[in-house]
Write an enzyme that holds these catalytic residues in place. Sequence first.
Site, PDB file in Angstrom:
ATOM      1  N   SER A  96       0.874  -1.191   0.000  1.00  0.00           N
ATOM      2  CA  SER A  96       0.000   0.000   0.000  1.00  0.00           C
ATOM      3  C   SER A  96       0.901   1.229   0.000  1.00  0.00           C
ATOM      4  CB  SER A  96      -0.869   0.032   1.251  1.00  0.00           C
ATOM      5  OG  SER A  96      -1.581  -1.151   1.406  1.00  0.00           O
ATOM      6  N   LYS A 171      -7.240   1.901  -2.248  1.00  0.00           N
ATOM      7  CA  LYS A 171      -6.731   1.412  -0.955  1.00  0.00           C
ATOM      8  C   LYS A 171      -6.694   2.546   0.085  1.00  0.00           C
ATOM      9  CE  LYS A 171      -4.547  -0.947   2.218  1.00  0.00           C
ATOM     10  NZ  LYS A 171      -5.049  -2.066   2.979  1.00  0.00           N
ATOM     11  N   LYS A 239       1.026   5.626   7.953  1.00  0.00           N
ATOM     12  CA  LYS A 239       1.535   5.863   6.590  1.00  0.00           C
ATOM     13  C   LYS A 239       0.358   6.046   5.625  1.00  0.00           C
ATOM     14  CE  LYS A 239       1.917   2.151   4.607  1.00  0.00           C
ATOM     15  NZ  LYS A 239       1.576   1.101   3.701  1.00  0.00           N
TER      16      LYS A 239
HETATM   17  P1  NAD Z   1       5.810  -6.314   7.357  1.00  0.00           P
HETATM   18  O1  NAD Z   1       6.634  -5.230   7.934  1.00  0.00           O
HETATM   19  O2  NAD Z   1       5.338  -7.451   8.218  1.00  0.00           O
HETATM   20  O3  NAD Z   1       6.580  -6.998   6.092  1.00  0.00           O
HETATM   21  C1  NAD Z   1       7.302  -6.276   5.144  1.00  0.00           C
HETATM   22  C2  NAD Z   1       8.487  -7.130   4.703  1.00  0.00           C
HETATM   23  O4  NAD Z   1       9.194  -6.413   3.672  1.00  0.00           O
HETATM   24  C3  NAD Z   1       9.491  -7.392   5.835  1.00  0.00           C
HETATM   25  O5  NAD Z   1       9.740  -8.781   5.935  1.00  0.00           O
HETATM   26  C4  NAD Z   1      10.730  -6.603   5.408  1.00  0.00           C
HETATM   27  O6  NAD Z   1      11.935  -7.204   5.833  1.00  0.00           O
HETATM   28  C5  NAD Z   1      10.586  -6.623   3.897  1.00  0.00           C
HETATM   29  N1  NAD Z   1      11.332  -5.548   3.229  1.00  0.00           N
HETATM   30  C6  NAD Z   1      11.381  -4.223   3.531  1.00  0.00           C
HETATM   31  N2  NAD Z   1      12.200  -3.571   2.701  1.00  0.00           N
HETATM   32  C7  NAD Z   1      12.672  -4.505   1.840  1.00  0.00           C
HETATM   33  C8  NAD Z   1      13.587  -4.438   0.738  1.00  0.00           C
HETATM   34  N3  NAD Z   1      14.143  -3.286   0.356  1.00  0.00           N
HETATM   35  N4  NAD Z   1      13.869  -5.588   0.084  1.00  0.00           N
HETATM   36  C9  NAD Z   1      13.296  -6.766   0.450  1.00  0.00           C
HETATM   37  N5  NAD Z   1      12.436  -6.881   1.490  1.00  0.00           N
HETATM   38  C10 NAD Z   1      12.130  -5.762   2.169  1.00  0.00           C
HETATM   39  O7  NAD Z   1       4.565  -5.590   6.649  1.00  0.00           O
HETATM   40  P2  NAD Z   1       3.163  -6.225   6.231  1.00  0.00           P
HETATM   41  O8  NAD Z   1       2.221  -6.101   7.386  1.00  0.00           O
HETATM   42  O9  NAD Z   1       3.378  -7.546   5.570  1.00  0.00           O
HETATM   43  O10 NAD Z   1       2.688  -5.134   5.141  1.00  0.00           O
HETATM   44  C11 NAD Z   1       3.215  -5.095   3.823  1.00  0.00           C
HETATM   45  C12 NAD Z   1       2.333  -4.129   3.008  1.00  0.00           C
HETATM   46  O11 NAD Z   1       0.988  -4.628   3.005  1.00  0.00           O
HETATM   47  C13 NAD Z   1       2.292  -2.698   3.568  1.00  0.00           C
HETATM   48  O12 NAD Z   1       2.278  -1.766   2.529  1.00  0.00           O
HETATM   49  C14 NAD Z   1       0.974  -2.683   4.334  1.00  0.00           C
HETATM   50  O13 NAD Z   1       0.423  -1.368   4.426  1.00  0.00           O
HETATM   51  C15 NAD Z   1       0.122  -3.613   3.485  1.00  0.00           C
HETATM   52  N6  NAD Z   1      -0.987  -4.266   4.194  1.00  0.00           N
HETATM   53  C16 NAD Z   1      -0.783  -4.862   5.407  1.00  0.00           C
HETATM   54  C17 NAD Z   1      -1.863  -5.460   6.070  1.00  0.00           C
HETATM   55  C18 NAD Z   1      -1.715  -6.106   7.418  1.00  0.00           C
HETATM   56  O14 NAD Z   1      -2.742  -6.404   8.062  1.00  0.00           O
HETATM   57  N7  NAD Z   1      -0.502  -6.371   7.903  1.00  0.00           N
HETATM   58  C19 NAD Z   1      -3.137  -5.450   5.472  1.00  0.00           C
HETATM   59  C20 NAD Z   1      -3.290  -4.873   4.215  1.00  0.00           C
HETATM   60  C21 NAD Z   1      -2.205  -4.288   3.589  1.00  0.00           C
END
Ligand code: NAD
Length: 295
Positions: A96, A171, A239
């Site tokens: 997102s 979103k 964010k």
């Molecule tokens: P998270 O922090 O659990 O996971 C993100 C992953 O990305 C981590 O494992 C991190 O190490 C990796 N990462 C970061 N920078 C990187 C890079 N340069 N290269 C490779 N890997 C990298 O986050 P999440 O909760 O999985 O969320 C991910 C996205 O999904 C976000 O944009 C969030 O807004 C969206 N989202 C999350 C949820 C939720 O409930 N958690 C729901 C809908 C949408």
Amino acid sequence: MANLGFIGLGIMGKPMTGHLLEAGHTVHVYDVVPGPVKELAAQGAVVCGSSREVARKADITIIMVPDTPDVEAVLFGKDGVAEGVRSGSIVVDMSSISPIATKEFARKLAEKGVEMLDAPVSGGQVGAEKATLSIMVGGKTEVFQQIKPYFELMGKNIVHLGGNGDGQTCKVANQIVVALTIEAVAEALVFAAKAGADPRKVREALLGGFAQSRILDLHGERMLARNFNPGFRIRLHQKDLNLALQSARSLGVSLPNTATAQELFNAIAARGGIDLDHSAMVQALEMLAEHQVSG
Ligand code: NAD
């Protein structure tokens, strides 16, 4: 079977990758932290040492990282996707992030002969684990049709909204509704509890009527159980609300309650709670009321 890539294996990306593997596809994976990479390797994923390597090996590269600068780093940073990607392949960003930056990323990838879809999701960790995510897609129709079978392995309600960036705009709208509904549920439970009613029974009663929602169900339960382990971190919701408030300013739209929700998250962040689940917003209202919903 398809030759896929997945970058960003966190709360969302890890179970989403798991579904692609279960369907029998080859999935090349990369994350900056080793833990989830090892777990997915045990499920058959092919481990890569960089985003560049994933893009070089995969025909379709999916990204699921936290924020706009993270997607930029994955795509155009050192050892990024742009260094490895082949003309004719497809990049699908399911993070997102900013709709405006998304349009720019799509334009830069198009110069390399690479199509991009923005495909952010809603439904949270549970939706990712159960493959019931809502997926909001921006990009060309023919590219959407090509990727749809893989979306169907991760989600249920898959909507193609329009061109690049439109999925991200949708979103942001989603995150406004979620934040304001959490706030409404928290206010209702704090009010009911301080008035002397049993907040558990209040939630149960409301779930059968016009005020019912998944947020009353899942986040209401979290507020009652004092379970604020993420889930969806306040940091990430802040964010998304920043994206809403910045865009609103440039569009000339007033989002008064979104601004209030952001301030309530600020109050929790100030107390060290920025990585709690977003249902912890209730703690800000509890402070104002000097009354806790439960516990
Ligand atoms: P998270 O922090 O659990 O996971 C993100 C992953 O990305 C981590 O494992 C991190 O190490 C990796 N990462 C970061 N920078 C990187 C890079 N340069 N290269 C490779 N890997 C990298 O986050 P999440 O909760 O999985 O969320 C991910 C996205 O999904 C976000 O944009 C969030 O807004 C969206 N989202 C999350 C949820 C939720 O409930 N958690 C729901 C809908 C949408």
